[in-house]
Design a protein around this motif. Structure first.
Motif, PDB file in Angstrom:
ATOM      1  N   VAL A 107     -29.175  45.041  41.688  1.00 38.79           N
ATOM      2  CA  VAL A 107     -30.403  44.644  41.003  1.00 38.79           C
ATOM      3  C   VAL A 107     -30.413  45.331  39.634  1.00 38.79           C
ATOM      4  CG1 VAL A 107     -32.916  44.668  41.002  1.00 38.79           C
ATOM      5  CG2 VAL A 107     -31.663  44.368  43.155  1.00 38.79           C
ATOM      6  N   GLU A 108     -30.310  44.568  38.574  1.00 40.57           N
ATOM      7  CA  GLU A 108     -30.334  45.120  37.220  1.00 40.57           C
ATOM      8  C   GLU A 108     -31.720  44.914  36.623  1.00 40.57           C
ATOM      9  OE1 GLU A 108     -28.014  44.785  32.910  1.00 40.57           O
ATOM     10  OE2 GLU A 108     -27.582  43.358  34.505  1.00 40.57           O
ATOM     11  N   VAL A 109     -32.404  45.991  36.328  1.00 45.45           N
ATOM     12  CA  VAL A 109     -33.724  45.924  35.721  1.00 45.45           C
ATOM     13  C   VAL A 109     -33.571  46.112  34.212  1.00 45.45           C
ATOM     14  CG1 VAL A 109     -36.032  46.924  35.630  1.00 45.45           C
ATOM     15  CG2 VAL A 109     -34.807  46.806  37.815  1.00 45.45           C
ATOM     16  N   THR A 110     -33.984  45.134  33.441  1.00 43.69           N
ATOM     17  CA  THR A 110     -33.813  45.168  31.991  1.00 43.69           C
ATOM     18  C   THR A 110     -35.055  45.752  31.314  1.00 43.69           C
ATOM     19  OG1 THR A 110     -34.631  42.900  31.840  1.00 43.69           O
ATOM     20  CG2 THR A 110     -32.255  43.200  32.025  1.00 43.69           C
ATOM     21  N   PRO A 111     -34.922  46.216  30.075  1.00 39.49           N
ATOM     22  CA  PRO A 111     -36.065  46.814  29.372  1.00 39.49           C
ATOM     23  C   PRO A 111     -37.176  45.804  29.128  1.00 39.49           C
ATOM     24  CG  PRO A 111     -33.999  47.376  28.283  1.00 39.49           C
ATOM     25  CD  PRO A 111     -33.684  46.311  29.282  1.00 39.49           C
ATOM     26  N   ALA A 112     -38.410  46.271  29.196  1.00 36.69           N
ATOM     27  CA  ALA A 112     -39.587  45.467  28.870  1.00 36.69           C
ATOM     28  C   ALA A 112     -40.567  46.356  28.128  1.00 36.69           C
ATOM     29  CB  ALA A 112     -40.225  44.893  30.128  1.00 36.69           C
ATOM     30  N   ILE A 113     -41.376  45.738  27.255  1.00 35.89           N
ATOM     31  CA  ILE A 113     -42.323  46.528  26.459  1.00 35.89           C
ATOM     32  C   ILE A 113     -43.523  45.666  26.094  1.00 35.89           C
ATOM     33  CG2 ILE A 113     -41.277  45.975  24.211  1.00 35.89           C
ATOM     34  CD1 ILE A 113     -41.767  48.970  23.464  1.00 35.89           C
ATOM     35  N   SER A 114     -44.688  46.289  25.998  1.00 36.69           N
ATOM     36  CA  SER A 114     -45.887  45.580  25.551  1.00 36.69           C
ATOM     37  C   SER A 114     -46.566  46.378  24.449  1.00 36.69           C
ATOM     38  CB  SER A 114     -46.865  45.360  26.707  1.00 36.69           C
ATOM     39  OG  SER A 114     -47.445  46.580  27.126  1.00 36.69           O
ATOM     40  N   LEU A 115     -47.308  45.666  23.593  1.00 40.33           N
ATOM     41  CA  LEU A 115     -48.035  46.291  22.489  1.00 40.33           C
ATOM     42  C   LEU A 115     -49.427  45.672  22.394  1.00 40.33           C
ATOM     43  CD1 LEU A 115     -48.259  48.030  19.875  1.00 40.33           C
ATOM     44  CD2 LEU A 115     -47.263  46.079  18.641  1.00 40.33           C
ATOM     45  N   ALA A 116     -50.434  46.521  22.396  1.00 37.77           N
ATOM     46  CA  ALA A 116     -51.807  46.094  22.136  1.00 37.77           C
ATOM     47  C   ALA A 116     -52.269  46.718  20.823  1.00 37.77           C
ATOM     48  CB  ALA A 116     -52.731  46.518  23.269  1.00 37.77           C
ATOM     49  N   ILE A 117     -52.980  45.930  19.997  1.00 36.36           N
ATOM     50  CA  ILE A 117     -53.515  46.427  18.723  1.00 36.36           C
ATOM     51  C   ILE A 117     -55.003  46.103  18.675  1.00 36.36           C
ATOM     52  CG2 ILE A 117     -53.323  46.423  16.209  1.00 36.36           C
ATOM     53  CD1 ILE A 117     -50.553  45.183  16.494  1.00 36.36           C
ATOM     54  N   THR A 118     -55.822  47.127  18.415  1.00 39.49           N
ATOM     55  CA  THR A 118     -57.251  46.918  18.259  1.00 39.49           C
ATOM     56  C   THR A 118     -57.727  47.545  16.965  1.00 39.49           C
ATOM     57  OG1 THR A 118     -57.802  48.930  19.500  1.00 39.49           O
ATOM     58  CG2 THR A 118     -57.638  46.881  20.745  1.00 39.49           C
ATOM     59  N   GLY A 119     -58.785  46.971  16.393  1.00 39.13           N
ATOM     60  CA  GLY A 119     -59.399  47.491  15.181  1.00 39.13           C
ATOM     61  C   GLY A 119     -60.903  47.357  15.254  1.00 39.13           C
TER      62      GLY A 119
ATOM     63  N   ASN B  45     -62.941  45.730  13.544  1.00 34.73           N
ATOM     64  CA  ASN B  45     -63.494  44.451  13.107  1.00 34.73           C
ATOM     65  C   ASN B  45     -63.071  43.292  14.006  1.00 34.73           C
ATOM     66  OD1 ASN B  45     -65.137  43.201  11.067  1.00 34.73           O
ATOM     67  ND2 ASN B  45     -63.309  42.221  10.246  1.00 34.73           N
ATOM     68  N   ASP B  46     -62.465  43.604  15.144  1.00 30.59           N
ATOM     69  CA  ASP B  46     -61.960  42.533  16.010  1.00 30.59           C
ATOM     70  C   ASP B  46     -63.071  41.666  16.594  1.00 30.59           C
ATOM     71  OD1 ASP B  46     -59.317  43.211  15.638  1.00 30.59           O
ATOM     72  OD2 ASP B  46     -59.171  44.422  17.457  1.00 30.59           O
ATOM     73  N   SER B  47     -64.084  42.298  17.131  1.00 31.39           N
ATOM     74  CA  SER B  47     -65.084  41.551  17.898  1.00 31.39           C
ATOM     75  C   SER B  47     -66.019  40.728  17.032  1.00 31.39           C
ATOM     76  CB  SER B  47     -65.909  42.519  18.756  1.00 31.39           C
ATOM     77  OG  SER B  47     -66.577  43.448  17.930  1.00 31.39           O
ATOM     78  N   THR B  48     -66.068  40.991  15.735  1.00 32.50           N
ATOM     79  CA  THR B  48     -67.045  40.318  14.876  1.00 32.50           C
ATOM     80  C   THR B  48     -66.462  39.185  14.052  1.00 32.50           C
ATOM     81  OG1 THR B  48     -66.649  41.919  13.110  1.00 32.50           O
ATOM     82  CG2 THR B  48     -68.421  42.415  14.672  1.00 32.50           C
ATOM     83  N   THR B  49     -65.158  39.021  14.056  1.00 30.32           N
ATOM     84  CA  THR B  49     -64.554  38.052  13.131  1.00 30.32           C
ATOM     85  C   THR B  49     -63.710  36.986  13.815  1.00 30.32           C
ATOM     86  OG1 THR B  49     -62.579  39.401  12.856  1.00 30.32           O
ATOM     87  CG2 THR B  49     -64.401  39.824  11.345  1.00 30.32           C
ATOM     88  N   GLY B  50     -63.519  37.096  15.117  1.00 35.77           N
ATOM     89  CA  GLY B  50     -62.589  36.198  15.778  1.00 35.77           C
ATOM     90  C   GLY B  50     -61.156  36.668  15.660  1.00 35.77           C
ATOM     91  N   HIS B  51     -60.938  37.798  14.972  1.00 37.91           N
ATOM     92  CA  HIS B  51     -59.629  38.431  14.982  1.00 37.91           C
ATOM     93  C   HIS B  51     -59.423  39.100  16.328  1.00 37.91           C
ATOM     94  CE1 HIS B  51     -60.306  38.171  10.613  1.00 37.91           C
ATOM     95  NE2 HIS B  51     -58.990  38.119  10.522  1.00 37.91           N
ATOM     96  N   GLY B  52     -58.212  39.526  16.618  1.00 37.78           N
ATOM     97  CA  GLY B  52     -57.820  40.325  17.758  1.00 37.78           C
ATOM     98  C   GLY B  52     -58.898  40.523  18.822  1.00 37.78           C
ATOM     99  N   PRO B  53     -58.716  41.486  19.694  1.00 33.27           N
ATOM    100  CA  PRO B  53     -57.554  42.375  19.704  1.00 33.27           C
ATOM    101  C   PRO B  53     -56.272  41.655  20.098  1.00 33.27           C
ATOM    102  CG  PRO B  53     -58.925  42.770  21.622  1.00 33.27           C
ATOM    103  CD  PRO B  53     -59.668  41.807  20.770  1.00 33.27           C
ATOM    104  N   PHE B  54     -55.157  42.201  19.628  1.00 36.60           N
ATOM    105  CA  PHE B  54     -53.847  41.580  19.854  1.00 36.60           C
ATOM    106  C   PHE B  54     -53.181  42.176  21.085  1.00 36.60           C
ATOM    107  CE2 PHE B  54     -49.270  42.098  19.587  1.00 36.60           C
ATOM    108  CZ  PHE B  54     -48.828  40.790  19.421  1.00 36.60           C
ATOM    109  N   PHE B  55     -52.460  41.317  21.831  1.00 32.02           N
ATOM    110  CA  PHE B  55     -51.596  41.802  22.913  1.00 32.02           C
ATOM    111  C   PHE B  55     -50.375  40.898  23.007  1.00 32.02           C
ATOM    112  CE2 PHE B  55     -49.898  41.998  27.186  1.00 32.02           C
ATOM    113  CZ  PHE B  55     -49.829  43.365  27.410  1.00 32.02           C
ATOM    114  N   GLY B  56     -49.199  41.526  23.158  1.00 32.52           N
ATOM    115  CA  GLY B  56     -47.969  40.783  23.378  1.00 32.52           C
ATOM    116  C   GLY B  56     -47.000  41.612  24.195  1.00 32.52           C
ATOM    117  N   SER B  57     -46.087  40.941  24.886  1.00 29.20           N
ATOM    118  CA  SER B  57     -45.064  41.664  25.651  1.00 29.20           C
ATOM    119  C   SER B  57     -43.731  40.948  25.538  1.00 29.20           C
ATOM    120  CB  SER B  57     -45.460  41.789  27.126  1.00 29.20           C
ATOM    121  OG  SER B  57     -45.368  40.541  27.790  1.00 29.20           O
ATOM    122  N   ASP B  58     -42.664  41.692  25.720  1.00 28.50           N
ATOM    123  CA  ASP B  58     -41.312  41.153  25.709  1.00 28.50           C
ATOM    124  C   ASP B  58     -40.551  41.760  26.890  1.00 28.50           C
ATOM    125  OD1 ASP B  58     -38.936  39.888  25.024  1.00 28.50           O
ATOM    126  OD2 ASP B  58     -38.342  41.460  23.617  1.00 28.50           O
ATOM    127  N   PRO B  59     -40.106  40.926  27.865  1.00 28.52           N
ATOM    128  CA  PRO B  59     -40.288  39.481  27.961  1.00 28.52           C
ATOM    129  C   PRO B  59     -41.758  39.085  28.110  1.00 28.52           C
ATOM    130  CG  PRO B  59     -38.546  40.226  29.437  1.00 28.52           C
ATOM    131  CD  PRO B  59     -39.257  41.443  28.962  1.00 28.52           C
TER     132      PRO B  59
END
Length: 236
Positions: free
Chosen positions: A39-51, A53-67
């Motif tokens: 069983v080969e387990v490959t690297p995985a990573i996630s990133l969340a970004i918050t600021g 002004n996110d909740s008031t503008t329709g921006h973020g917060p951002f989240f993504g992961s690979d895979p």
């Protein structure tokens, strides 16, 4: 004639009994072979970004992961650009703090949260999304600019400059006690170099603060720039 017949018949009985009494002769054969389960387990990573002004503008917060999809997307997060904002006057200095989710200067930053199974650690880098994003540019007139500080140092009201600062000593190249220039797309700066960990990292937080010094005659406008944060496993 009859005696001969009886002798032969008797021998037949004895022979038959002898065969029945002897055990059957068997010859067992076998071959051993091994099968390896891998069983080969490959690297995985996630990133969340918050600021702040996110909740008031329709921006973020951002989240993504690979895979993609390896790390579940937190509720309310998506693939939107995060946003941080302050309101300023001319000839003013605002330096962001390290407080998450706060309005104004205290939250004028980006909160970066990383999870990874990489035992070799990970890095976070930052750079301007495009060459134009090195500067804060006005929305109505491209001649309205707040330029990046040229070398690491202090910001002073009236400078018409802005810069970045790491909120802690994360082992990166981004300054922690002064303001760093905004790195161009081709020359990202390290926000964090995590180091190795036997268990990886689960929700580790890093903070990048923003500092802006408006000029004495800074024109009325909304100034903005887009930064790209990249989280990558050290063994990717």
């Amino acid at each position: 004639m009859s005696k001969t017949t009886k002798i032969i018949a008797g021998l037949g009985i004895v022979a038959g009994l002898g065969v029945a009494a002897m055990p059957a002769l068997t010859h067992a054969s076998s071959v051993n072979g091994n099968a390896e389960v891998i069983v080969e387990v490959t690297p995985a990573i996630s990133l969340a970004i918050t600021g702040n002004n996110d909740s008031t503008t329709g921006h973020g917060p951002f989240f993504g992961s690979d895979p993609s999809g390896i790390y579940p997307t937190p509720s309310g997060y998506g693939n939107n650009t995060s946003s941080s904002k302050v309101t300023m006057s001319p000839n003013q200095l605002i330096e962001g703090g390290d407080t998450a989710g706060a309005e104004g200067a205290a939250g004028f930053n980006s909160q970066l949260t990383v999870s990874t199974n990489s035992t070799s650690g990970y890095t976070i880098t930052v750079n301007a999304a495009t060459a134009n994003d090195v500067n804060l540019v006005g929305s109505d007139n491209a001649s309205h600019v707040i330029g990046s500080i040229e070398t690491a140092g202090n910001l002073t009201a009236g400078d018409g400059k802005w810069g970045l600062q790491a909120a802690g000593d994360y082992g990166g190249t981004l300054t922690t006690n002064s303001w760093s220039p905004v790195p161009a797309p081709a020359t990202p700066a390290n926000v964090r170099v995590s180091g190795a960990s036997a268990t990886g990292y689960n929700g580790q937080l890093s903070v990048v603060k923003y500092g802006v010094a408006t000029s004495a005659n800074q024109a009325v406008d909304t100034y903005s720039a887009t930064l790209t944060y990249t989280a990558a496993t050290a063994n990717s």
